[in-house]
Design a protein around this motif. Structure first.
Motif, PDB file in Angstrom:
ATOM      1  N   LEU A 167      82.711  41.559 -76.779  1.00  0.00           N
ATOM      2  CA  LEU A 167      83.543  40.824 -75.814  1.00  0.00           C
ATOM      3  C   LEU A 167      84.145  41.762 -74.774  1.00  0.00           C
ATOM      4  N   LYS A 222      81.464  42.705 -72.249  1.00  0.00           N
ATOM      5  CA  LYS A 222      81.185  41.577 -71.343  1.00  0.00           C
ATOM      6  C   LYS A 222      82.330  41.360 -70.353  1.00  0.00           C
ATOM      7  N   ARG A 223      83.556  41.386 -70.852  1.00  0.00           N
ATOM      8  CA  ARG A 223      84.712  41.155 -69.979  1.00  0.00           C
ATOM      9  C   ARG A 223      84.753  42.183 -68.855  1.00  0.00           C
ATOM     10  N   PHE A 254      81.834  41.646 -66.350  1.00  0.00           N
ATOM     11  CA  PHE A 254      82.057  40.510 -65.456  1.00  0.00           C
ATOM     12  C   PHE A 254      83.121  40.835 -64.410  1.00  0.00           C
ATOM     13  N   SER A 269      73.197  34.316 -73.420  1.00  0.00           N
ATOM     14  CA  SER A 269      74.006  34.005 -74.602  1.00  0.00           C
ATOM     15  C   SER A 269      73.085  33.872 -75.809  1.00  0.00           C
ATOM     16  N   GLU A 305      88.692  33.478 -75.886  1.00  0.00           N
ATOM     17  CA  GLU A 305      88.078  34.596 -75.161  1.00  0.00           C
ATOM     18  C   GLU A 305      86.551  34.519 -75.218  1.00  0.00           C
ATOM     19  N   GLN A 306      86.010  34.150 -76.371  1.00  0.00           N
ATOM     20  CA  GLN A 306      84.561  34.012 -76.494  1.00  0.00           C
ATOM     21  C   GLN A 306      84.044  32.871 -75.615  1.00  0.00           C
ATOM     22  N   ALA A 324      84.022  33.990 -72.018  1.00  0.00           N
ATOM     23  CA  ALA A 324      82.888  34.889 -71.762  1.00  0.00           C
ATOM     24  C   ALA A 324      81.590  34.095 -71.642  1.00  0.00           C
ATOM     25  N   SER A 336      79.297  34.033 -68.267  1.00  0.00           N
ATOM     26  CA  SER A 336      77.897  34.467 -68.241  1.00  0.00           C
ATOM     27  C   SER A 336      76.980  33.344 -67.759  1.00  0.00           C
TER      28      SER A 336
END
Length: 192
Positions: free
Chosen positions: A19, A22-23, A26, A66, A104-105, A108, A112
């Protein structure tokens, strides 16, 4: 719905690292563009080594997919209550998975999906992802009691589901109500 199995510390750290990467990716994509962001910049921002980045994602494009969502959705779909028709079982699989995500997931996942449609370099990933999903749904249908025994018929149903995902998601990465409405139409047509 049963409670998910508690994760061990090691697994929770892996999920958090994924996470975090990814955060930060992004955030960098938004600030400087996808093409102008390097793996090294992402790794530095996420406070991991480039080697760790590659262990989690392999390539930069994988940040936008994903792929880790698909297996649990297919599992929940295949194991949905036997009395649910195929389309309802698919909805059950998607709902079960998304209900299991932390805020949060989920954020994300939405980010995405949004970027897959916005970043020209990523558009080709969509096609590959959808073709793979047709195969996975076709395979998961083998475990559904109401699915046809014939492989071609299962593939047609899988293709119809994915076609709806494509139609509902185009320029609308998280099409909750549109997707639900379109799946209802498909379910109605399948039962005629």
């Amino acid at each position: 719905m049963p409670e998910p199995e508690p994760q061990g510390l090691r697994e929770r750290k892996k999920v958090q690292t994924r996470l975090d990467i990814k955060r930060e990716a992004f955030r960098l994509f938004d600030r400087q563009g996808y093409a102008n962001t390097t793996v090294e910049q992402i790794a530095e921002a996420a406070n991991v080594s480039p080697r760790t980045f590659y262990r989690y994602f392999g390539v930069k494009e994988a940040l936008l997919l994903s792929d880790d969502h698909i297996p649990p959705i297919m599992e929940a779909f295949a194991n949905a209550p036997a009395d649910l028709p195929i389309i309802e079982a698919y909805r059950h699989g998607v709902a079960t998975f998304y209900a299991s995500l932390s805020p949060e997931q989920r954020a994300a996942a939405i980010a995405s999906e949004r970027m897959l449609y916005e970043i020209p370099e990523a558009r080709g990933l969509l096609y590959s992802s959808y073709v793979r999903l047709i195969a996975l749904i076709t395979d998961a249908l083998k475990r559904r009691p109401d699915a046809p025994a014939d492989e071609l018929e299962r593939r047609v149903i899988a293709g119809a589901i994915v076609g709806i995902l494509i139609a509902a998601s185009h320029d609308n990465p998280v099409p909750d109500s549109a997707l639900d409405e379109m799946l209802t139409i498909l379910a109605t047509r399948l039962t005629r």
